[in-house]
Design a protein around this motif. Structure first.
Motif, PDB file in Angstrom:
ATOM      1  N   ARG A   1      -2.694  -0.117  10.424  1.00 12.38           N
ATOM      2  CA  ARG A   1      -3.637  -0.169   9.312  1.00 12.38           C
ATOM      3  C   ARG A   1      -4.785   0.823   9.509  1.00 12.38           C
ATOM      4  NH1 ARG A   1      -3.783  -5.092   6.163  1.00 12.38           N
ATOM      5  NH2 ARG A   1      -6.052  -4.964   6.122  1.00 12.38           N
TER       6      ARG A   1
ATOM      7  N   VAL B   1      -4.784   4.586   8.210  1.00 13.96           N
ATOM      8  CA  VAL B   1      -5.143   4.919   6.829  1.00 13.96           C
ATOM      9  C   VAL B   1      -6.638   4.639   6.686  1.00 13.96           C
ATOM     10  CG1 VAL B   1      -4.697   4.480   4.392  1.00 13.96           C
ATOM     11  CG2 VAL B   1      -2.843   4.264   6.052  1.00 13.96           C
TER      12      VAL B   1
ATOM     13  N   LEU C   1       0.825  -1.212   0.000  1.00 14.04           N
ATOM     14  CA  LEU C   1       0.000   0.000   0.000  1.00 14.04           C
ATOM     15  C   LEU C   1       0.858   1.260   0.000  1.00 14.04           C
ATOM     16  CD1 LEU C   1      -2.954   1.122   0.294  1.00 14.04           C
ATOM     17  CD2 LEU C   1      -2.533   1.146   2.758  1.00 14.04           C
ATOM     18  N   MET C   2       2.004   1.214   0.662  1.00 19.98           N
ATOM     19  CA  MET C   2       2.851   2.395   0.771  1.00 19.98           C
ATOM     20  C   MET C   2       3.690   2.593  -0.485  1.00 19.98           C
ATOM     21  SD  MET C   2       4.097   2.310   4.763  1.00 19.98           S
ATOM     22  CE  MET C   2       4.763   0.659   4.660  1.00 19.98           C
TER      23      MET C   2
ATOM     24  N   GLN D   1      -3.475   8.867  -4.222  1.00 13.44           N
ATOM     25  CA  GLN D   1      -2.273   8.890  -3.392  1.00 13.44           C
ATOM     26  C   GLN D   1      -2.465   9.902  -2.275  1.00 13.44           C
ATOM     27  OE1 GLN D   1       2.271  10.122  -4.210  1.00 13.44           O
ATOM     28  NE2 GLN D   1       1.699   8.143  -5.105  1.00 13.44           N
TER      29      GLN D   1
ATOM     30  N   ALA E   1      -3.859   4.194  -2.624  1.00 10.77           N
ATOM     31  CA  ALA E   1      -4.999   3.344  -2.287  1.00 10.77           C
ATOM     32  C   ALA E   1      -6.090   3.462  -3.336  1.00 10.77           C
ATOM     33  CB  ALA E   1      -5.548   3.717  -0.909  1.00 10.77           C
TER      34      ALA E   1
ATOM     35  N   VAL F   1       0.716   6.708   0.644  1.00  7.19           N
ATOM     36  CA  VAL F   1       0.018   5.472   0.301  1.00  7.19           C
ATOM     37  C   VAL F   1      -0.731   5.681  -1.006  1.00  7.19           C
ATOM     38  CG1 VAL F   1      -0.211   4.754   2.697  1.00  7.19           C
ATOM     39  CG2 VAL F   1      -2.031   6.081   1.646  1.00  7.19           C
TER      40      VAL F   1
ATOM     41  N   THR G   1      -6.196  -2.010  -1.112  1.00  2.00           N
ATOM     42  CA  THR G   1      -4.978  -2.086  -1.894  1.00  2.00           C
ATOM     43  C   THR G   1      -5.328  -2.284  -3.371  1.00  2.00           C
ATOM     44  OG1 THR G   1      -4.833  -4.478  -1.548  1.00  2.00           O
ATOM     45  CG2 THR G   1      -3.734  -3.071   0.060  1.00  2.00           C
TER      46      THR G   1
ATOM     47  N   ARG H   1       9.502   1.594   2.520  1.00  4.58           N
ATOM     48  CA  ARG H   1       8.359   0.826   2.999  1.00  4.58           C
ATOM     49  C   ARG H   1       8.776  -0.518   3.574  1.00  4.58           C
ATOM     50  NH1 ARG H   1       5.152  -0.834  -2.601  1.00  4.58           N
ATOM     51  NH2 ARG H   1       6.911  -1.786  -3.685  1.00  4.58           N
TER      52      ARG H   1
ATOM     53  N   ASN I   1      -3.997   9.665   6.139  1.00  7.12           N
ATOM     54  CA  ASN I   1      -2.839   8.772   6.169  1.00  7.12           C
ATOM     55  C   ASN I   1      -1.951   9.150   7.342  1.00  7.12           C
ATOM     56  OD1 ASN I   1      -0.691   7.075   5.634  1.00  7.12           O
ATOM     57  ND2 ASN I   1       0.159   8.379   4.029  1.00  7.12           N
TER      58      ASN I   1
END
Length: 339
Positions: free
Chosen positions: A198, A201, A139-140, A252, A233, A231, A285, A150, A225
């Motif tokens: 988690r 985010v 994700l990052m 982003q 996503a 990230v 993701t 990451r 975030n």
């Protein structure tokens, strides 16, 4: 060699019926036995199978320096008197390995049961948390202006899982129970930390109910975030049948920041008449794995604007008619009062 030291180990290469509680013997007696067996094994190999190898595997941790010195001294003795010749490990691996002795677990793996084996629950938990950690890593996005990568950020989480599955102390009966408790604490703490990371985010709606004047009116939602890296996503959603939501394919979100995301929602005709629809949105993701908890939104259209055009026209017509009647009545009254 595994029976030496203050914490002797129980190995899976030992037949269950022949296992002994090594702590009954003194450490000195066990060390003397191990050194004697080392010399005996080297001598037997040299006499019965010249050129055959003997692999000596001392315990991976020796708390007593004198114990380690004694093992090295015994090895030096058999090398100095010519009983054995040192060979590289690669040379010992060249011949075909001898078949394992028969036991309850024939085939691959340990021939006998081992107290150090992780439980099925520990393996399942570790695999699940490793999957979540890898999803978080994907994700990052690495930023050239940020020294941290990451993989460096999530590496400690994976190291915790390896530490929880370590067999270093589980093979010792003296530390087996404490090692199991330590593994449980590590997995529990790793799960809590992973959930906390988690959940940093997430999507934050400005309000629980959106009121708009038409289907094309834009709606807003905030992406937050809390990670030290950006990230990338995807926004997923779920709503009533016939609902269509237009959102960016990916978004982003900057590191330690937030961003306002604009989208539109088109409701089916039956929901336009009721003027409200319940929509669930969440971040995920690129492969669709959800991140953090979803948010619930209510989208409604202001009454009389969308989906109620006939009713609106009728009301406007009645209002115009009423005003015309009032004006006409007022004029007639003035004419009667002023002939």
């Amino acid at each position: 060699m595994a029976a030496t030291g203050s914490d002797p180990l129980t190995l899976a290469t030992t037949d269950d019926a022949l296992r002994w509680e090594w702590r009954i013997d003194s450490p000195v007696a066990r060390d003397i036995t191990a050194r004697s067996m080392l010399r005996l094994a080297a001598g037997d190999a040299a006499a019965t199978a010249p050129g055959a190898g003997v692999l000596v595997v001392p315990p991976n941790h020796m708390a007593d320096p004198q114990q380690a010195d004694g093992v090295l001294a015994s090895l030096a003795a058999v090398l100095n008197d010519g009983t054995a010749v040192a060979r590289p490990l690669a040379a010992l691996a060249e011949p075909a390995p001898a078949p394992l002795p028969p036991g309850p677990a024939d085939g691959f793996g340990a021939p006998f049961s081992t107290p150090a084996a992780p439980t099925d629950t520990e393996i399942q938990r570790s695999a699940q948390q490793a999957t979540y950690t890898l999803q978080l890593t994907r994700l990052m996005v690495n930023d050239p202006h940020i020294a941290l990568t990451r993989y460096q950020f999530t590496e400690p989480l994976l190291d915790d899982l390896l530490a929880a599955l370590s067999t270093t102390e589980r093979r010792s009966l003296a530390h087996h129970v404490a090692s199991d408790r330590r593994a449980e604490d590590i997995l529990t703490g790793n799960k809590a930390m992973l959930q906390q990371i988690r959940s940093s985010v997430a999507l934050l709606p400005p309000g629980t109910v959106y009121t708009r004047i038409s289907d094309s009116s834009p709606l807003l939602i905030i992406g937050r975030n809390g990670l030290p890296l950006p990230v990338d996503a995807k926004i997923d959603w779920q709503g009533p049948v016939g609902t269509r939501i237009e959102v960016p394919d990916s978004q982003q979100i900057p590191a330690k920041g937030s961003i306002t995301i604009q989208f539109t929602a088109t409701l089916p005709q039956d929901l336009q008449l009721r003027r409200r629809a319940e929509i669930t949105m969440w971040l995920s993701t690129a492969d669709g794995a959800p991140i953090a908890d979803p948010v619930e939104l209510s989208v409604q259209t202001r009454a009389g604007i969308t989906g109620n055009a006939p009713t609106t026209a009728l009301l406007v017509g009645l209002a115009v008619l009423l005003v015309w009647r009032l004006v006409t009545f007022s004029r007639r009254r003035r004419r009667r009062d002023n002939p």
